[in-house]
Structure formats: structure tokens, C-alpha cells
Design an enzyme around this catalytic site. Structure first.
Site, mmCIF file in Angstrom:
data_model
loop_
_atom_site.group_PDB
_atom_site.id
_atom_site.type_symbol
_atom_site.label_atom_id
_atom_site.label_comp_id
_atom_site.label_asym_id
_atom_site.label_seq_id
_atom_site.Cartn_x
_atom_site.Cartn_y
_atom_site.Cartn_z
ATOM 1 N N SER A 1 0.813 -1.327 -0.058
ATOM 2 C CA SER A 1 -0.158 -0.161 0.227
ATOM 3 C C SER A 1 0.919 1.488 0.023
ATOM 4 O O SER A 1 1.597 1.353 -0.985
ATOM 5 C CB SER A 1 -0.976 -0.017 1.034
ATOM 6 O OG SER A 1 -1.972 0.719 1.074
ATOM 7 N N HIS B 1 -7.005 -6.149 -0.657
ATOM 8 C CA HIS B 1 -5.601 -5.292 -0.483
ATOM 9 C C HIS B 1 -4.711 -5.962 0.435
ATOM 10 O O HIS B 1 -3.550 -5.608 0.349
ATOM 11 C CB HIS B 1 -6.109 -3.990 0.146
ATOM 12 C CG HIS B 1 -5.281 -2.892 0.283
ATOM 13 N ND1 HIS B 1 -4.741 -2.403 -0.942
ATOM 14 C CD2 HIS B 1 -4.602 -2.271 1.358
ATOM 15 C CE1 HIS B 1 -4.042 -1.403 -0.655
ATOM 16 N NE2 HIS B 1 -3.954 -1.166 0.504
ATOM 17 N N ASP C 1 -9.147 -5.016 -5.108
ATOM 18 C CA ASP C 1 -8.311 -3.995 -4.281
ATOM 19 C C ASP C 1 -8.817 -2.699 -4.757
ATOM 20 O O ASP C 1 -9.200 -2.400 -5.678
ATOM 21 C CB ASP C 1 -6.771 -4.314 -4.817
ATOM 22 C CG ASP C 1 -6.013 -3.626 -3.839
ATOM 23 O OD1 ASP C 1 -6.353 -2.739 -2.918
ATOM 24 O OD2 ASP C 1 -4.996 -4.033 -3.842
#
Length: 295
Positions: A101, A266, A239
Site C-alpha cells: 500500500s 488489499h 483491491d
């Protein structure tokens, strides 16, 4: 399993780190997301510590690290300097780099701007452009049910994001686009409970739907061809960091490898742990021996 921990002085304060395991493989440095979501949610990567050292750190402003009040610290450039200080203090010379991320964004910026001896880079469920990401989340929000969309918009406009209705709407978003495992594992819940709110709101903004902070214009999409470290790009079908965008990232990074996790959003290390471990172990083992230096 052997463990050690300590603190490191970085620009702006001191950060906490933990080293776990060991073995013949080169060390793996894990860079968490957020910004401001501490390392806890990535503890699943300790599964790899049977064949290599796995190193976690909480970035300045969250978790076990110091949380200074100077909002001027919360920039991409200072974060890159922090990462460089951590790598130097840990004595890492030939190592693997994993960023999830925001951590994937930071890792990209690091390998683009700092001469590195990293033997590989894994970009997990991340982006290369905030402006493009803003378009992604706007599209995904439109795919939620109308009541959830309306609750998000109404409360963000009114500044009433502490309301139960807004929190329920964000929970729906998180359980759709961040982690689809039910219930969320403790380490993920704990990480979100200990988020560094100030660093997140200063760098991003009030939410992913209104990115108005210091990284609002961040974009390295057109620089991806400069990455010369062997790279693995991991994407999730559901995601918020759209897999189509990550495929385009992969196409721009020479000789990179792309893996799409069909049942994940994610966090494939939580959502599809067996396949995630197999993919990452294979990539790391290969580059233990053949990782090339950037040119």
C-alpha cells in the site's frame, strides 16, 4: 524463533524495529502502509522467517515509534530519508524490499531516488499515482449500494465522520476493498486501532475519497521504467488499488513479474496466505542468488 528489537534515530525522532528469524536467504525489510498504519497487520510475513530474517519497523508517527507533533515532518521526501536511515542503521547491504500500500509507494520512491543495494523489490497492492488512485476510489465508491455512498458523501461533507452511520459505511468499504476475511484477524484490527491519525491526515487527508494532503500530487507512473531492481507486482481482484493500474505498472518496470490474487482485495498475505507464501518465497529465493544491482 529468534527475535530482537530496538530503536533507530531518523529525521524527526526515533523509530522502533523488530528483527525475526533467520536462515540462508537474504533479509527481507517490510514497509507498512497507511501512512500511519503500524506493522502489526503485516505480521503474517513472519511465516517467511524460517528461511530468512524478516525485519519490521513502525514508521515515525505511529505504532511503537515516536509520534512528534511537528506536521512539517509528514512529507514523502522525509519518509524516504527515514527509510534510508533505517536501512543504514540496520546494516542492510544485500536485502529484499517489500512494501504494501503506502509502503509500496514509499519503496518505489526510495529505489528511484536513493542508490540501493537491494536485490529485489515487491510492490504489494499499491499505486504509482495519487491522481490516478483518486479516480479509482471514486469509481469503486459508485459501485457500492446507494445508501452507503450517500452516507459517505453526506458525513464527509458535514464533517460528521465520527457518526455511527459513517463508520458503518467505511466498514463496508474496508470489508469490500481492503480485507475480505471475516472476521478481521486481531493483528489487522490492532493496526487500525493504533493508526497514526496525524500523519495520515497530513499526508493524505480526511479519507481516501478526499486526498488533499502533502502527497496529493505524488506521481511516479512515468518514472517506473527507471526501476532497475528485480520487481514483483502483487495485485488483488477486489483491491481499492485497481489491478488494472498495477498491471500497467508491471508493464513499465522492465522484466518485472505480475501476480493477480483472484480472491483478494488489499491484503493477499491474509486473504490468500498459501498462494501468497508460495509466490513470495519463489521470488525471493530466485533473487537471493540472481538479484542484479541497479545501473
Amino acid at each position: 524463533m529468534t527475535q530482537s528489537q530496538g530503536t533507530i534515530a531518523v529525521p524527526g525522532g526515533k523509530v522502533w524495529f523488530k528483527r525475526v528469524g533467520g536462515g540462508p536467504g537474504r533479509p527481507l525489510l517490510v514497509v507498512h502502509g497507511g501512512p500511519g498504519v503500524p506493522h502489526d497487520y503485516l505480521l503474517a510475513l513472519q511465516r517467511l522467517a524460517d528461511e530468512r530474517e524478516v525485519i519490521f519497523w513502525d514508521q515515525l508517527g505511529c505504532g511503537n515509534s515516536e509520534c512528534p507533533s511537528d506536521t512539517g515532518l509528514w512529507t514523502m521526501n522525509r519518509s524516504v530519508a527515514e527509510m534510508d536511515a533505517v536501512i543504514d542503521a540496520l546494516g542492510l547491504e544485500r536485502f529484499h524490499l517489500f512494501g504494501n500500500s503506502w509502503g509500496g509507494m514509499l519503496a518505489q520512491q526510495y529505489v528511484l531516488d536513493v542508490p540501493t543495494t537491494a536485490v529485489s523489490l515487491t510492490i504489494s497492492n499499491s499505486i504509482a499515482s495519487i491522481p490516478q488512485f483518486s479516480g479509482m476510489v471514486a469509481r469503486l465508491k459508485r459501485e457500492l449500494d446507494p445508501a452507503t455512498q450517500a452516507a459517505i458523501d453526506r458525513h464527509e461533507s458535514a464533517g460528521t465522520t465520527s457518526s455511527a452511520e459513517y463508520q458503518d459505511a467505511i466498514r463496508t468499504w474496508n470489508e469490500t476493498y481492503l480485507c475480505r476475511v471475516r472476521p478481521w484477524p486481531y493483528e489487522l484490527q490492532d493496526a487500525f486501532a493504533r493508526i497514526g491519525v496525524e500523519i495520515y491526515t497530513t499526508m493524505f487527508g480526511p479519507s481516501d475519497f478526499h486526498i488533499v494532503g502533502t502527497v496529493r500530487d505524488w506521481d511516479v507512473f512515468d518514472r517506473l521504467a527507471e526501476i532497475r531492481v528485480p520487481t514483483l507486482v502483487l495485485a488483488g481482484r477486489y483491491d481499492e488499488c485497481a489491478h488494472e493500474h498495477m498491471w500497467q505498472m508491471h508493464q513499465r518496470i522492465k522484466d518485472s513479474r505480475f501476480e493477480l490474487f483472484e480472491a483478494s482485495s488489499h491484503m493477499p498475505f491474509i486473504e490468500e496466505p498459501k498462494r501468497f507464501d508460495n509466490v513470495l518465497r519463489d521470488f525471493l529465493r530466485h533473487n537471493d542468488a540472481t538479484g542484479r544491482r541497479p545501473t
